[in-house]
Structure formats: structure tokens, C-alpha cells
Design a protein around this motif. Sequence first.
Motif, PDB file in Angstrom:
ATOM      1  N   PRO A  84      -5.625   6.485  -3.256  1.00  0.00           N
ATOM      2  CA  PRO A  84      -5.275   5.656  -1.913  1.00  0.00           C
ATOM      3  C   PRO A  84      -5.543   6.821  -0.990  1.00  0.00           C
ATOM      4  N   THR A  87      -3.559   0.923   3.596  1.00  0.00           N
ATOM      5  CA  THR A  87      -4.055   1.799   2.254  1.00  0.00           C
ATOM      6  C   THR A  87      -5.245   1.294   1.895  1.00  0.00           C
ATOM      7  N   GLU A  97      -1.493  -5.524  -0.982  1.00  0.00           N
ATOM      8  CA  GLU A  97      -2.004  -4.259  -0.684  1.00  0.00           C
ATOM      9  C   GLU A  97      -2.052  -3.340  -1.789  1.00  0.00           C
ATOM     10  N   GLY A 116      -5.904   1.767  -4.153  1.00  0.00           N
ATOM     11  CA  GLY A 116      -4.953   1.134  -5.304  1.00  0.00           C
ATOM     12  C   GLY A 116      -5.374   0.892  -6.501  1.00  0.00           C
ATOM     13  N   GLY A 120       0.894  -1.291  -0.040  1.00  0.00           N
ATOM     14  CA  GLY A 120      -0.087   0.067  -0.043  1.00  0.00           C
ATOM     15  C   GLY A 120       0.868   1.248   0.131  1.00  0.00           C
ATOM     16  N   ASP A 152      -8.396  -3.975   1.344  1.00  0.00           N
ATOM     17  CA  ASP A 152      -7.864  -3.838   2.592  1.00  0.00           C
ATOM     18  C   ASP A 152      -8.750  -4.291   3.829  1.00  0.00           C
TER      19      ASP A 152
END
Length: 387
Positions: free
Chosen positions: A168, A331, A358, A334, A148, A363
Motif C-alpha cells: 500500500p 490507499t 478500500e 491492498g 485503506g 482506488d
Amino acid sequence: MPHSRVTVYERGKRPLAKVAITGGGRCNLTNSFEGIPSVETAYPRGARLMKRLLKEFSHKDAFEWFENAGVKLTIQEDNCVFPVSQDAMEIVNTLLSLMHKHGVVIRTQQKVTKIATGRNEGYDVFTIDKEGKTNTESYNVVVVTTGGSPKISGLDMIQDLGFDIVTPVPSLFSLCLKNNPITELTGTVVENVTSSIVGTKIKAEGPLLITHWGLSGPSILKLSSYGARYLQECDYKTNIAINWFHKDNEASVCEQLTSLALNNQHKQLQNVYPQRFNSRLWSYLLHCSGLNPMLRWAELGRKGQNKLVATLTNQQFVIDGKNRFKEEFVTCGGVALGNINPSTLESKKYPGLYFAGEVLDVDAITGGFNLQAAWTMAFVVAKSCIK
Ligand SMILES: Cc1cc2nc3c(=O)[nH]c(=O)nc-3n(C[C@H](O)[C@H](O)[C@H](O)COP(=O)(O)OP(=O)(O)OC[C@H]3O[C@@H](n4cnc5c(N)ncnc54)[C@H](O)[C@@H]3O)c2cc1C
């Protein structure tokens, strides 16, 4: 694939450095999923995908995989799974020694700056080392597992490939309060509360921890996960409400207080209180309800009781910012899931280019679910590569 050449590029000095610090250095590597009513509860983003992928490699498979690799595991009372050694380095060293055994090359301090379609089939991977020396290598298959990054710049390497990116934003944080005397009760835990973001349907249950900056604990971390995007949009300035009696409604709390009052008519409010509170938190709640702590239970009256019930079931707090929880952030956002084949995690547009972990718009809440997503996706990608 014993004959294939596998290279891992890691920009940092040490591979798996993040795993080494997970779970406060103990590595909460998965969860028993007991008490998780649905995959959606654990994965606010990517639940549909995870539901599908967990059929391929579940928490039980991960448990077995690590035990077969020689790591003894233990399931805690709260369903979190840790190595018996309580040492994340055991996980790191196990993975590293297996990689070594199977001839995986790890190139540390090599930052991938760009991934581009190669002249022939496959992809060119552009890297830069710590001295600024650049290099390009070609591969048939590339798996992007860069984790992330709350900053979109973390995805610069795939910028030219035109993937849809979900902006993000951070998830899993505690909430700061401005000038609220509750922060003087730092360290106080209430076993089960419901927290919610006022004006939305976003809510979460679980223990609440009072800290010197505000509110934390599983209930708040879950709330930050479920409300990650909403909270970012309002710049972490909003109101939240706490029901200190978990799921009990006003009528039920009223009944409980009436029974307490009947059994303790001559005792002062400050001296007799529901078991879930300690005396300091109870005094604070009485203060917030405008009640004199020396009042006797028999003298509370309907008006007083109503004020107390309102505080206990719907106490509002003004949130002013966020704070890290044991430095743990994941995060939200993405690489958008629409870009990939949900069965293989391969890019729909670029065959042989995969994503896992990630870096994708997946998440979870705390409890080992984020690492489970990483193990599950790694397994699915590896299986697809073999095919
Ligand atoms: C402090 C902390 C504690 C946590 N504890 C837990 C826990 O106990 N249980 C749990 O389930 N989850 C936990 N998490 C979340 C979990 O660690 C992550 O969700 C998980 O590590 C994601 O795995 P990943 O492989 O996708 O990415 P990462 O583990 O983040 O790995 C990505 C790697 O890619 C490297 N990289 C990035 N960009 C480049 C580039 N351009 N070139 C080369 N290398 C690059 C990074 O340096 C990094 O090593 C924790 C997170 C934090 C921050």
C-alpha cells in the motif's frame, strides 16, 4: 437474510466516522459519471473489476438506493453527487438507522486482531477492546471491510491466511514545491491545464490550484492518483510539467499569441494577456520566460514569443514532497485482486471470507468514485452471501 445474525466490529468510537468527514463533511457519495470517458479514468487501480461490478450496482442504483432510503440528492455541475442537506451525517444516520431497523449489531471499540479458519466450518474472529479484553466469536461468513491503510500493518489481522498483498502507498495528495515564487499566488485557479510527470506517460487534466506549499486542484490530485506508485518510488522528488493551455500544442498557442499581438501591438505585455490567467500569474509567467513585462506586444519578436510559448505549454516544476488535500488520502494497493472471485468478491482459497471497499487493491480519483466503489462492493457481497 432476516434471520441471520450480523455483527459489525468497529475499532473506533463511532461507526462510519470516515463517512462523516467525507467531502469536507458534505459527503460526495457518488458521481454522475458524465465526462468520465472510461471506468479506467476513474479507477486507476481495479478498473476491470469495477467495470464488472458496476453492472450489478451502478452510480444510478446508488442514487436510487439513497433516495429510496429518504435522502434527497443533488448532482453538482462538476458531476459530483451530494445530499441536498449538504450534511454527511444524513448519510451516516440513514445507514445507522437501517442497520438498527434490521437488527445489525454494531460493536464499537472492538479491534479485530485476527481472522482464522474455525474448528468447524466458518471463521473465528479475534477482537480486543479498549480495556485490552480479548474475545473470540465464530461466524459462517466474514466480510473484511477495514478500509485503506498506507501501512501494511493495517492488514495484520489476515496475515496468517497468506493473501497476496499489493504494497500500500498513499494516493490523492497535492504536490510541494521548493522555493518557487509561484506559491505567492496562493488561491489562484486556472480552469483547465494538463499536468504530467516528466519522463513518463502519466498525465492528468483539470483545474489547477496554486497553494502556499505548491500545486493542487483536480488536475494534480488526479496526477497523484495515476502516478501514486511512481511518485512513491521516487520519494515524491521528481519534475512535473504543466501545459497552461490544456491540450493546445505549441503551434496553436503560437497562433493565439500572434493574434493577441496583432490586436494589441502598442500595449504592454503585462496589460494584455489570455483570459485564462489573472494578472499576477501572467506576470509570473512572463518573468519565467525572461520577458520584460513593459515590453510592447509589437516588440516581442520571434525569440521572445518562442520562450513564452515554451513556458505556457511545457513549464517544468521541481517537486519536493507531498501534502494532504483537505486531509483526503486514499490507499493505492491492498489485498491483491487475484485472491478473490471477481463476481462475488469471495476469497478463492477461503469460501465464506469476503473483501469489500478500500481494503482491496481498488482506488479512484476524487469525485465520489471511492464511496461508489464501497457501495457497489457491499451490494455484490451481500447478494452473494444471500445465495
Ligand atoms: C478526509 C477524507 C475525505 C474523503 N472524501 C470522500 C468523498 O467525498 N467521496 C468519496 O467517494 N470518497 C472520499 N474519501 C474516500 C472514502 O472515504 C473511502 O474510500 C471509503 O470510506 C472507503 O470505505 P471502506 O468501507 O472501504 O473503508 P472505511 O470507510 O475506511 O471504513 C473502514 C472501517 O474499518 C475500521 N477498521 C479498520 N481496521 C479495523 C480493525 N482491525 N478492527 C475493527 N475495525 C477496523 C476503521 O476504523 C473504519 O471505520 C475520503 C477519504 C478521506 C480520508
